[in-house]
Design a protein around this motif. Structure first.
Motif, PDB file in Angstrom:
ATOM      1  N   SER A  71       3.024   5.962  -2.466  1.00  0.00           N
ATOM      2  CA  SER A  71       1.625   5.975  -2.892  1.00  0.00           C
ATOM      3  C   SER A  71       0.922   7.142  -2.212  1.00  0.00           C
ATOM      4  O   SER A  71       1.043   7.334  -1.012  1.00  0.00           O
ATOM      5  CB  SER A  71       0.950   4.662  -2.473  1.00  0.00           C
ATOM      6  OG  SER A  71      -0.407   4.696  -2.774  1.00  0.00           O
ATOM      7  N   ARG A  72       0.202   7.910  -2.986  1.00  0.00           N
ATOM      8  CA  ARG A  72      -0.481   9.081  -2.407  1.00  0.00           C
ATOM      9  C   ARG A  72      -1.949   8.918  -2.420  1.00  0.00           C
ATOM     10  O   ARG A  72      -2.622   8.383  -3.118  1.00  0.00           O
ATOM     11  CB  ARG A  72      -0.069  10.320  -3.172  1.00  0.00           C
ATOM     12  CG  ARG A  72       1.395  10.572  -2.924  1.00  0.00           C
ATOM     13  CD  ARG A  72       1.836  11.901  -3.505  1.00  0.00           C
ATOM     14  NE  ARG A  72       3.130  12.195  -2.975  1.00  0.00           N
ATOM     15  CZ  ARG A  72       4.273  11.971  -3.640  1.00  0.00           C
ATOM     16  NH1 ARG A  72       4.263  11.489  -4.818  1.00  0.00           N
ATOM     17  NH2 ARG A  72       5.408  12.256  -3.105  1.00  0.00           N
ATOM     18  N   HIS A 124       8.733   5.927  -4.716  1.00  0.00           N
ATOM     19  CA  HIS A 124       7.448   5.539  -5.301  1.00  0.00           C
ATOM     20  C   HIS A 124       6.331   5.559  -4.246  1.00  0.00           C
ATOM     21  O   HIS A 124       5.517   4.635  -4.182  1.00  0.00           O
ATOM     22  CB  HIS A 124       7.538   4.141  -5.905  1.00  0.00           C
ATOM     23  CG  HIS A 124       8.531   4.019  -6.996  1.00  0.00           C
ATOM     24  ND1 HIS A 124       8.311   4.522  -8.248  1.00  0.00           N
ATOM     25  CD2 HIS A 124       9.771   3.487  -7.019  1.00  0.00           C
ATOM     26  CE1 HIS A 124       9.352   4.287  -9.013  1.00  0.00           C
ATOM     27  NE2 HIS A 124      10.265   3.651  -8.278  1.00  0.00           N
ATOM     28  N   GLU A 160       0.822  -1.214   0.000  1.00  0.00           N
ATOM     29  CA  GLU A 160       0.000   0.000   0.000  1.00  0.00           C
ATOM     30  C   GLU A 160       0.856   1.263   0.000  1.00  0.00           C
ATOM     31  O   GLU A 160       0.395   2.325  -0.398  1.00  0.00           O
ATOM     32  CB  GLU A 160      -0.908   0.018   1.231  1.00  0.00           C
ATOM     33  CG  GLU A 160      -1.903  -1.104   1.274  1.00  0.00           C
ATOM     34  CD  GLU A 160      -2.643  -1.182   2.599  1.00  0.00           C
ATOM     35  OE1 GLU A 160      -2.304  -0.410   3.526  1.00  0.00           O
ATOM     36  OE2 GLU A 160      -3.550  -2.019   2.706  1.00  0.00           O
ATOM     37  N   SER A 205       3.435   3.179  -5.004  1.00  0.00           N
ATOM     38  CA  SER A 205       2.537   3.514  -6.106  1.00  0.00           C
ATOM     39  C   SER A 205       2.472   2.332  -7.075  1.00  0.00           C
ATOM     40  O   SER A 205       3.259   1.383  -6.975  1.00  0.00           O
ATOM     41  CB  SER A 205       3.055   4.756  -6.833  1.00  0.00           C
ATOM     42  OG  SER A 205       4.302   4.474  -7.461  1.00  0.00           O
TER      43      SER A 205
END
Length: 128
Positions: A127-128, A125, A36, A39
């Protein structure tokens, strides 16, 4: 701290908390919950496969190392010997003193290195 009222119990509970966090990291490695944090780009291709393996190995190794530290805290509380508790350095010394200790220590070291590399991948990388 062990000489304070309820000191042994508190140290034991801290040890259990550290062990619990170590187990949670192991579960995180097994279930790949750490995905999680990456990205979609960080999970795809050959690099993504490598990142996932680094995360799996790294989280497991960090969980093992922290569980050993928690075990030392619990042992110190039970034996009422504050010298038995310690940080990661003492935990790794305990591993070194075991049969196959040098091999185990190298594996834990490589695993923690994998966690560090995964942390770089996560920073790149995120994740947003």
């Amino acid at each position: 701290m062990l000489d304070l009222p309820f000191g042994q119990g508190l140290v034991f509970l801290v040890g259990l908390g550290i062990i619990g966090y170590g187990v949670a990291l192991g579960i995180r490695a097994w279930t790949e919950k750490f995905r999680e944090q990456l990205s979609a780009e960080g999970q795809s291709g050959d690099a993504g496969t490598a990142y996932l393996w680094l995360g799996k190995i790294g989280h497991a190794a960090k969980g093992v190392a922290l569980s050993i530290v928690g075990g030392l805290f619990c042992y110190a509380a039970v034996t009422h010997d504050p010298k038995k508790s310690g940080g990661l350095d003492q935990a790794l010394r305990e591993v070194l003193d075991q049969p196959f200790g040098p091999v185990l220590l190298v594996l834990v070291g490589v695993g923690i290195g994998c966690y560090g590399l995964f942390s770089f991948a996560r920073a790149r990388h995120l994740s947003r």
